[in-house]
Write a protein that holds these residues in place. Structure first.
Motif, PDB file in Angstrom:
ATOM      1  N   THR A 192      34.158  51.332  36.025  1.00  0.00           N
ATOM      2  CA  THR A 192      35.131  50.651  36.871  1.00  0.00           C
ATOM      3  C   THR A 192      35.668  49.406  36.160  1.00  0.00           C
ATOM      4  OG1 THR A 192      33.339  49.422  37.945  1.00  0.00           O
ATOM      5  CG2 THR A 192      34.086  51.453  39.030  1.00  0.00           C
ATOM      6  N   ALA A 193      36.766  48.883  36.714  1.00  0.00           N
ATOM      7  CA  ALA A 193      37.396  47.699  36.135  1.00  0.00           C
ATOM      8  C   ALA A 193      37.989  46.836  37.238  1.00  0.00           C
ATOM      9  CB  ALA A 193      38.493  48.106  35.143  1.00  0.00           C
ATOM     10  N   THR A 194      37.883  45.537  37.052  1.00  0.00           N
ATOM     11  CA  THR A 194      38.515  44.562  37.934  1.00  0.00           C
ATOM     12  C   THR A 194      39.254  43.574  37.040  1.00  0.00           C
ATOM     13  OG1 THR A 194      36.736  44.776  39.549  1.00  0.00           O
ATOM     14  CG2 THR A 194      38.132  42.797  39.697  1.00  0.00           C
ATOM     15  N   TYR A 195      40.567  43.488  37.213  1.00  0.00           N
ATOM     16  CA  TYR A 195      41.387  42.575  36.423  1.00  0.00           C
ATOM     17  C   TYR A 195      41.942  41.513  37.348  1.00  0.00           C
ATOM     18  CZ  TYR A 195      41.285  45.073  31.991  1.00  0.00           C
ATOM     19  OH  TYR A 195      40.884  45.623  30.802  1.00  0.00           O
ATOM     20  N   GLU A 196      41.589  40.268  37.051  1.00  0.00           N
ATOM     21  CA  GLU A 196      42.010  39.129  37.851  1.00  0.00           C
ATOM     22  C   GLU A 196      43.192  38.436  37.176  1.00  0.00           C
ATOM     23  OE1 GLU A 196      40.758  38.515  40.738  1.00  0.00           O
ATOM     24  OE2 GLU A 196      38.990  39.771  40.680  1.00  0.00           O
ATOM     25  N   ASN A 244      43.914  39.423  40.835  1.00  0.00           N
ATOM     26  CA  ASN A 244      44.419  40.467  41.739  1.00  0.00           C
ATOM     27  C   ASN A 244      45.371  41.453  41.070  1.00  0.00           C
ATOM     28  OD1 ASN A 244      43.001  39.369  43.982  1.00  0.00           O
ATOM     29  ND2 ASN A 244      44.589  37.813  44.171  1.00  0.00           N
ATOM     30  N   LEU A 245      45.120  41.777  39.801  1.00  0.00           N
ATOM     31  CA  LEU A 245      45.970  42.725  39.088  1.00  0.00           C
ATOM     32  C   LEU A 245      45.545  44.167  39.342  1.00  0.00           C
ATOM     33  CD1 LEU A 245      46.231  40.872  35.656  1.00  0.00           C
ATOM     34  CD2 LEU A 245      47.959  40.989  37.455  1.00  0.00           C
ATOM     35  N   PHE A 246      44.225  44.416  39.321  1.00  0.00           N
ATOM     36  CA  PHE A 246      43.734  45.779  39.485  1.00  0.00           C
ATOM     37  C   PHE A 246      42.256  45.743  39.828  1.00  0.00           C
ATOM     38  CE2 PHE A 246      41.555  49.543  38.126  1.00  0.00           C
ATOM     39  CZ  PHE A 246      42.350  50.547  38.631  1.00  0.00           C
ATOM     40  N   SER A 247      41.825  46.719  40.646  1.00  0.00           N
ATOM     41  CA  SER A 247      40.410  46.935  40.907  1.00  0.00           C
ATOM     42  C   SER A 247      40.236  48.406  41.253  1.00  0.00           C
ATOM     43  CB  SER A 247      39.918  46.051  42.055  1.00  0.00           C
ATOM     44  OG  SER A 247      38.521  46.215  42.218  1.00  0.00           O
ATOM     45  N   GLY A 248      39.406  49.115  40.466  1.00  0.00           N
ATOM     46  CA  GLY A 248      39.196  50.527  40.725  1.00  0.00           C
ATOM     47  C   GLY A 248      38.519  51.215  39.555  1.00  0.00           C
ATOM     48  N   SER A 249      38.700  52.517  39.472  1.00  0.00           N
ATOM     49  CA  SER A 249      38.057  53.297  38.416  1.00  0.00           C
ATOM     50  C   SER A 249      38.736  53.040  37.064  1.00  0.00           C
ATOM     51  CB  SER A 249      38.127  54.790  38.739  1.00  0.00           C
ATOM     52  OG  SER A 249      39.445  55.284  38.524  1.00  0.00           O
ATOM     53  N   ALA A 250      37.987  53.304  35.994  1.00  0.00           N
ATOM     54  CA  ALA A 250      38.539  53.126  34.652  1.00  0.00           C
ATOM     55  C   ALA A 250      39.733  54.044  34.431  1.00  0.00           C
ATOM     56  CB  ALA A 250      37.459  53.380  33.607  1.00  0.00           C
ATOM     57  N   GLY A 251      39.633  55.293  34.891  1.00  0.00           N
ATOM     58  CA  GLY A 251      40.755  56.222  34.741  1.00  0.00           C
ATOM     59  C   GLY A 251      42.001  55.729  35.449  1.00  0.00           C
ATOM     60  N   ALA A 274      28.908  52.717  26.419  1.00  0.00           N
ATOM     61  CA  ALA A 274      30.204  52.663  27.080  1.00  0.00           C
ATOM     62  C   ALA A 274      30.117  51.661  28.228  1.00  0.00           C
ATOM     63  CB  ALA A 274      30.622  54.049  27.583  1.00  0.00           C
ATOM     64  N   ILE A 275      31.270  51.274  28.716  1.00  0.00           N
ATOM     65  CA  ILE A 275      31.352  50.261  29.771  1.00  0.00           C
ATOM     66  C   ILE A 275      31.039  50.889  31.131  1.00  0.00           C
ATOM     67  CG2 ILE A 275      32.886  48.664  30.990  1.00  0.00           C
ATOM     68  CD1 ILE A 275      34.488  48.423  28.351  1.00  0.00           C
ATOM     69  N   ASP A 276      30.176  50.214  31.875  1.00  0.00           N
ATOM     70  CA  ASP A 276      29.937  50.565  33.277  1.00  0.00           C
ATOM     71  C   ASP A 276      30.933  49.834  34.169  1.00  0.00           C
ATOM     72  OD1 ASP A 276      27.674  52.261  32.900  1.00  0.00           O
ATOM     73  OD2 ASP A 276      26.437  50.481  32.602  1.00  0.00           O
ATOM     74  N   HIS A 277      31.126  48.554  33.908  1.00  0.00           N
ATOM     75  CA  HIS A 277      32.063  47.749  34.699  1.00  0.00           C
ATOM     76  C   HIS A 277      32.626  46.628  33.842  1.00  0.00           C
ATOM     77  CE1 HIS A 277      34.061  46.064  38.136  1.00  0.00           C
ATOM     78  NE2 HIS A 277      33.514  44.887  37.892  1.00  0.00           N
ATOM     79  N   ARG A 278      33.929  46.430  33.968  1.00  0.00           N
ATOM     80  CA  ARG A 278      34.616  45.332  33.273  1.00  0.00           C
ATOM     81  C   ARG A 278      35.246  44.423  34.307  1.00  0.00           C
ATOM     82  NH1 ARG A 278      38.610  46.359  28.514  1.00  0.00           N
ATOM     83  NH2 ARG A 278      36.726  45.755  27.401  1.00  0.00           N
TER      84      ARG A 278
END
Length: 181
Positions: A53-57, A59-66, A138-142
């Motif tokens: 998963t990924a969270t980009y602050e 408030n740009l994106f939060s969800g699965s890597a795909g 590999a990344i679990d969460h970013r």
């Protein structure tokens, strides 16, 4: 007292595991940058585990890597060129888990209606949780934290940018989905 430094208490295999893990994680960070700039979705998604998963602050994106890779692909398609760089990377490995912090600079270039170029700079940090599963790191969460960003107009020099697998780096490096390929 504990230390992150290797001491004589560590065995040679522990030291080798630490070195290999850090190299593989650093390679994963570099592959991410390359994937973003070449718009190579397969390479980008491969930096994460399938359930990553990924969270980009902010408030740009939060969800699965795909979903993130598909989201950012849409953003990048609106730009003429992109450059992602990471530096000042700290990696800590504990067995089959690791964390990293890498400072990043992203430059996105697009053409303005008046013929000038608009350069968008974003500086931030990539805070990643990694794990070693299925014989790979590999990344679990970013979590991406943007520290500062700005845009400005300028004249841009001509370039030969190729934002796909026709880029000469693919001929030289071949398949880089793994640091050991």
């Amino acid at each position: 007292m504990t230390s992150d430094h290797i001491t004589s208490d560590h065995t040679t295999s522990d030291q080798l595991w630490q070195v290999c893990a850090r190299l593989e994680i650093a390679d994963g960070l570099a592959r991410y940058c390359r994937a973003m700039d070449r718009m190579d979705d397969e390479l980008a998604i491969g930096v994460w585990h399938p359930d990553g998963t990924a969270t980009y602050e902010p408030n740009l994106f939060s969800g699965s890597a795909g979903d993130f890779v598909r989201f950012v692909r849409g953003v990048h398609e609106g730009f003429r060129a992109t450059t992602h760089r990471m530096a000042n990377t700290i990696i800590r490995v504990r067995g089959h888990h690791a964390v990293s912090e890498a400072y990043g600079h992203v430059l996105l270039t697009r053409s303005a209606d008046d013929g000038t170029a608009v350069l968008r700079h974003a500086y931030g940090r990539y805070l990643d949780r990694w794990s070693f599963r299925d014989d790979r790191w590999a990344i679990d969460h970013r979590v991406y934290v943007r520290d500062i960003g700005y845009e400005h107009r300028t004249t841009v020099l001509d370039s030969t940018v190729r934002r796909d697998r026709s880029d000469p780096s693919y001929e030289i490096l071949g398949d880089i989905t793994s640091p050991w390929a």
